[in-house]
Design a protein around this motif. Sequence first.
Motif, PDB file in Angstrom:
ATOM      1  N   ASP A 125     -30.090 -77.067 -33.677  1.00 29.97           N
ATOM      2  CA  ASP A 125     -30.701 -77.464 -32.399  1.00 29.97           C
ATOM      3  C   ASP A 125     -30.819 -78.978 -32.239  1.00 29.97           C
ATOM      4  OD1 ASP A 125     -30.940 -74.838 -31.633  1.00 29.97           O
ATOM      5  OD2 ASP A 125     -33.055 -74.666 -32.197  1.00 29.97           O
ATOM      6  N   GLY A 126     -30.587 -79.714 -33.318  1.00 29.18           N
ATOM      7  CA  GLY A 126     -30.632 -81.173 -33.209  1.00 29.18           C
ATOM      8  C   GLY A 126     -31.991 -81.794 -33.399  1.00 29.18           C
ATOM      9  N   ALA A 127     -32.859 -81.169 -34.187  1.00 30.25           N
ATOM     10  CA  ALA A 127     -34.158 -81.788 -34.495  1.00 30.25           C
ATOM     11  C   ALA A 127     -33.941 -83.085 -35.268  1.00 30.25           C
ATOM     12  CB  ALA A 127     -35.018 -80.826 -35.308  1.00 30.25           C
ATOM     13  N   ASP A 128     -34.839 -84.030 -35.075  1.00 26.71           N
ATOM     14  CA  ASP A 128     -34.746 -85.298 -35.800  1.00 26.71           C
ATOM     15  C   ASP A 128     -35.394 -85.217 -37.172  1.00 26.71           C
ATOM     16  OD1 ASP A 128     -33.550 -87.119 -33.711  1.00 26.71           O
ATOM     17  OD2 ASP A 128     -35.316 -86.397 -32.633  1.00 26.71           O
ATOM     18  N   TYR A 129     -36.418 -84.413 -37.289  1.00 29.83           N
ATOM     19  CA  TYR A 129     -37.046 -84.205 -38.587  1.00 29.83           C
ATOM     20  C   TYR A 129     -37.639 -82.806 -38.622  1.00 29.83           C
ATOM     21  CZ  TYR A 129     -41.851 -84.633 -36.816  1.00 29.83           C
ATOM     22  OH  TYR A 129     -43.047 -84.423 -36.159  1.00 29.83           O
ATOM     23  N   VAL A 130     -37.938 -82.348 -39.842  1.00 31.66           N
ATOM     24  CA  VAL A 130     -38.570 -81.044 -40.003  1.00 31.66           C
ATOM     25  C   VAL A 130     -39.818 -81.203 -40.864  1.00 31.66           C
ATOM     26  CG1 VAL A 130     -36.468 -79.691 -39.719  1.00 31.66           C
ATOM     27  CG2 VAL A 130     -37.088 -80.514 -41.994  1.00 31.66           C
ATOM     28  N   GLY A 131     -40.809 -80.381 -40.567  1.00 38.32           N
ATOM     29  CA  GLY A 131     -42.006 -80.293 -41.394  1.00 38.32           C
ATOM     30  C   GLY A 131     -41.900 -79.038 -42.238  1.00 38.32           C
ATOM     31  N   LEU A 132     -41.741 -79.196 -43.553  1.00 35.08           N
ATOM     32  CA  LEU A 132     -41.512 -78.077 -44.454  1.00 35.08           C
ATOM     33  C   LEU A 132     -42.817 -77.647 -45.099  1.00 35.08           C
ATOM     34  CD1 LEU A 132     -38.283 -79.424 -46.224  1.00 35.08           C
ATOM     35  CD2 LEU A 132     -38.433 -77.938 -44.214  1.00 35.08           C
ATOM     36  N   GLY A 133     -43.113 -76.368 -45.021  1.00 41.27           N
ATOM     37  CA  GLY A 133     -44.345 -75.911 -45.622  1.00 41.27           C
ATOM     38  C   GLY A 133     -44.565 -74.417 -45.366  1.00 41.27           C
ATOM     39  N   PRO A 134     -45.725 -73.940 -45.778  1.00 39.57           N
ATOM     40  CA  PRO A 134     -46.775 -74.701 -46.454  1.00 39.57           C
ATOM     41  C   PRO A 134     -46.465 -74.915 -47.930  1.00 39.57           C
ATOM     42  CG  PRO A 134     -47.435 -72.411 -46.244  1.00 39.57           C
ATOM     43  CD  PRO A 134     -46.121 -72.529 -45.531  1.00 39.57           C
ATOM     44  N   VAL A 135     -46.795 -76.122 -48.429  1.00 33.91           N
ATOM     45  CA  VAL A 135     -46.631 -76.373 -49.855  1.00 33.91           C
ATOM     46  C   VAL A 135     -47.697 -75.588 -50.615  1.00 33.91           C
ATOM     47  CG1 VAL A 135     -46.415 -78.102 -51.646  1.00 33.91           C
ATOM     48  CG2 VAL A 135     -45.853 -78.708 -49.290  1.00 33.91           C
ATOM     49  N   TRP A 136     -48.931 -75.806 -50.219  1.00 31.16           N
ATOM     50  CA  TRP A 136     -50.055 -75.098 -50.830  1.00 31.16           C
ATOM     51  C   TRP A 136     -50.933 -74.518 -49.718  1.00 31.16           C
ATOM     52  CZ3 TRP A 136     -49.149 -80.160 -53.123  1.00 31.16           C
ATOM     53  CH2 TRP A 136     -48.545 -80.092 -54.387  1.00 31.16           C
ATOM     54  N   GLY A 137     -51.919 -73.742 -50.097  1.00 28.42           N
ATOM     55  CA  GLY A 137     -52.865 -73.214 -49.124  1.00 28.42           C
ATOM     56  C   GLY A 137     -53.660 -74.347 -48.482  1.00 28.42           C
ATOM     57  N   THR A 138     -54.119 -74.131 -47.279  1.00 30.58           N
ATOM     58  CA  THR A 138     -54.856 -75.167 -46.557  1.00 30.58           C
ATOM     59  C   THR A 138     -55.946 -74.524 -45.709  1.00 30.58           C
ATOM     60  OG1 THR A 138     -54.678 -76.902 -44.863  1.00 30.58           O
ATOM     61  CG2 THR A 138     -53.119 -75.095 -44.730  1.00 30.58           C
ATOM     62  N   ALA A 139     -57.019 -75.269 -45.533  1.00 35.17           N
ATOM     63  CA  ALA A 139     -58.120 -74.786 -44.699  1.00 35.17           C
ATOM     64  C   ALA A 139     -57.997 -75.260 -43.257  1.00 35.17           C
ATOM     65  CB  ALA A 139     -59.452 -75.273 -45.283  1.00 35.17           C
ATOM     66  N   THR A 140     -56.957 -76.057 -42.950  1.00 35.00           N
ATOM     67  CA  THR A 140     -56.878 -76.648 -41.615  1.00 35.00           C
ATOM     68  C   THR A 140     -56.236 -75.736 -40.585  1.00 35.00           C
ATOM     69  OG1 THR A 140     -54.757 -77.709 -42.123  1.00 35.00           O
ATOM     70  CG2 THR A 140     -56.765 -78.952 -42.587  1.00 35.00           C
ATOM     71  N   LYS A 141     -55.501 -74.713 -41.044  1.00 33.76           N
ATOM     72  CA  LYS A 141     -54.889 -73.799 -40.086  1.00 33.76           C
ATOM     73  C   LYS A 141     -54.545 -72.497 -40.794  1.00 33.76           C
ATOM     74  CE  LYS A 141     -50.571 -74.530 -38.914  1.00 33.76           C
ATOM     75  NZ  LYS A 141     -49.307 -75.110 -38.457  1.00 33.76           N
ATOM     76  N   ARG A 142     -54.450 -71.430 -40.028  1.00 31.83           N
ATOM     77  CA  ARG A 142     -54.013 -70.157 -40.579  1.00 31.83           C
ATOM     78  C   ARG A 142     -52.507 -70.232 -40.807  1.00 31.83           C
ATOM     79  NH1 ARG A 142     -56.056 -65.326 -36.945  1.00 31.83           N
ATOM     80  NH2 ARG A 142     -55.065 -64.197 -38.658  1.00 31.83           N
ATOM     81  N   ILE A 143     -52.065 -69.727 -41.949  1.00 32.71           N
ATOM     82  CA  ILE A 143     -50.644 -69.798 -42.262  1.00 32.71           C
ATOM     83  C   ILE A 143     -50.052 -68.398 -42.289  1.00 32.71           C
ATOM     84  CG2 ILE A 143     -50.741 -71.995 -43.474  1.00 32.71           C
ATOM     85  CD1 ILE A 143     -50.882 -70.488 -46.099  1.00 32.71           C
ATOM     86  N   ALA A 144     -48.888 -68.276 -41.654  1.00 34.59           N
ATOM     87  CA  ALA A 144     -48.224 -66.985 -41.580  1.00 34.59           C
ATOM     88  C   ALA A 144     -47.285 -66.765 -42.751  1.00 34.59           C
ATOM     89  CB  ALA A 144     -47.443 -66.890 -40.270  1.00 34.59           C
ATOM     90  N   HIS A 145     -47.014 -67.826 -43.505  1.00 36.70           N
ATOM     91  CA  HIS A 145     -46.082 -67.735 -44.623  1.00 36.70           C
ATOM     92  C   HIS A 145     -46.801 -68.136 -45.907  1.00 36.70           C
ATOM     93  CE1 HIS A 145     -42.486 -67.261 -42.027  1.00 36.70           C
ATOM     94  NE2 HIS A 145     -43.210 -67.979 -41.183  1.00 36.70           N
ATOM     95  N   PRO A 146     -46.469 -67.507 -47.020  1.00 44.47           N
ATOM     96  CA  PRO A 146     -47.142 -67.849 -48.281  1.00 44.47           C
ATOM     97  C   PRO A 146     -46.777 -69.253 -48.730  1.00 44.47           C
ATOM     98  CG  PRO A 146     -45.292 -66.376 -48.676  1.00 44.47           C
ATOM     99  CD  PRO A 146     -45.470 -66.446 -47.189  1.00 44.47           C
TER     100      PRO A 146
END
Length: 529
Positions: A125-146
């Motif tokens: 799609d031509g994105a300029d950058y990607v945010g890869l994650g989650p690396v570890w668990g976080t309290a800032t948002k609910r994560i759909a992926h382990p």
Amino acid sequence: MAKPAVDYSLYLVTGRDLLPPGKDYLESLEEALQGGVTLVQVREKTADTGEILDIARQTKALCDRYNVPLIIDDRVDVALAVGAAGVHLGQTDMPVPVARALLPPHAVIGKTCNTAAHVAAALADGADYVGLGPVWGTATKRIAHPPAGPRGIAALLAPLAGTPVRAVAIAGINAANVLHCLWGATTPDGHTLDGVAVVSDIVASPEPRAAAQRLSTAIRAFYAAPHHTFARAPSAPPYTADALKAAAGAILADIKRFAPLVHQITNNVVTTQSANATLALGGSPIMATAPQEMADLSRATGALLVNFGTIQNLDGMLEAGRHANMNRKPVVFDPVGVGATAYRRESAQGLLRAWQATVIKGNAGELAALADSAEVQAKGVDSVGGFADPARFVRDLARAHRCIVVLTGVVDWVSDGTHVARLANGHALLGAITGSGCMVGTAVAAFCAGASCAAAAARAANAPEDGALVRGDMFLAAVGGVLAVTVAAELAAARADVQGSGTFLPALIDELGRLGAEDFMQRANVALV
């Protein structure tokens, strides 16, 4: 208009709900910018459009003062309204091509990616950058992926090598684990993240400037030392058995030449003999454990050994490894008895999550516990049985941990994830004294220090690397450290004054001090498999 040059190294994602009591949003943001934040994303999931627009305008004005680009999460309309550098889009947000059509040509578009399919789509799609994650668990948002962990992030990063698409890791990253994240997410062929995205470690801090500075210092240390700092020179000739023997002698000479300080946090059963072994090899031992000392010590030492046989001083171990990583010093991890208790296993994983080991050394039971393998069982600090294919085991474990792995036993095995050396020296009397395995860890650390000092001296002198096989190569250092103890053991056991374990130990220290290059060439039993 060209796209702006973006420094993704310390990417702050805002979260006003995380601000500590009494801390104003703009006050916190400005302190974070002063501390070294290089990119800011306004993330507002619950505010209405008017409030988001107001926050974005104030944030843009502040970021402009520090010449830091601003990204808006999700809201293309807000990005256009305030003249932001670009937008960040989640998997359920507007598609990248649609956003591209609405935004100016110079706009930066980022995409959250949790899977390999997400990364492939972002590339297409031509994105300029990607945010890869989650690396570890976080309290800032609910994560759909382990949580993927650093090595999972490396797998997502690999397809981006050779493309213009940049990458940052996100979720659970803080000053204590950022180096481990960066090192661990480096792909086997050397492709690295372009930065990390951080939320709570900065936003929730009552001292955001200091929090950002801690992160920035660690990140800059990583990028100042490429991942291959401890690797052999690209121009080095292929490994051979004779080359490994010669390298052991050359590194031993470097230990005696530089007399490196070898910092050892080790178990109290073996402290004295480990110090004596270090001295015999030509190094200088220091056994310091206080966390408060680690920042200063790491600048002076040649290498760090962390041996938690008596499972004390974990705070010191955490700080020592973190500062060693920051100062580009080799870290040798000897997880003595790690398979004996759940506490030891949890402690070992905590250390390996906090910093990157250069060498992991252990017996079959210890390394099986680290690898979560049931093939070999631990019995206290010893092991029961062995691996059916030790060469494959050490190679796989080295690849998994992005480091050198040393498997000790009747036959020793060393791997960097590609090459495997089989070392068949030693004597039965090594098993009759306490701490012989710990002494191997000490010797490996001393050899790593010698190789590291030689590499630093060569870099300082701008010496050419052509043909260099020894300089900074931790695979060779690990092989040399193992051979030093096992060859010295053979020499000590053959002495007329050695009548058993009581006379063997001092003789072993003597022979470590007498070792020379000719001993390795004449006695070392080395094979590459």
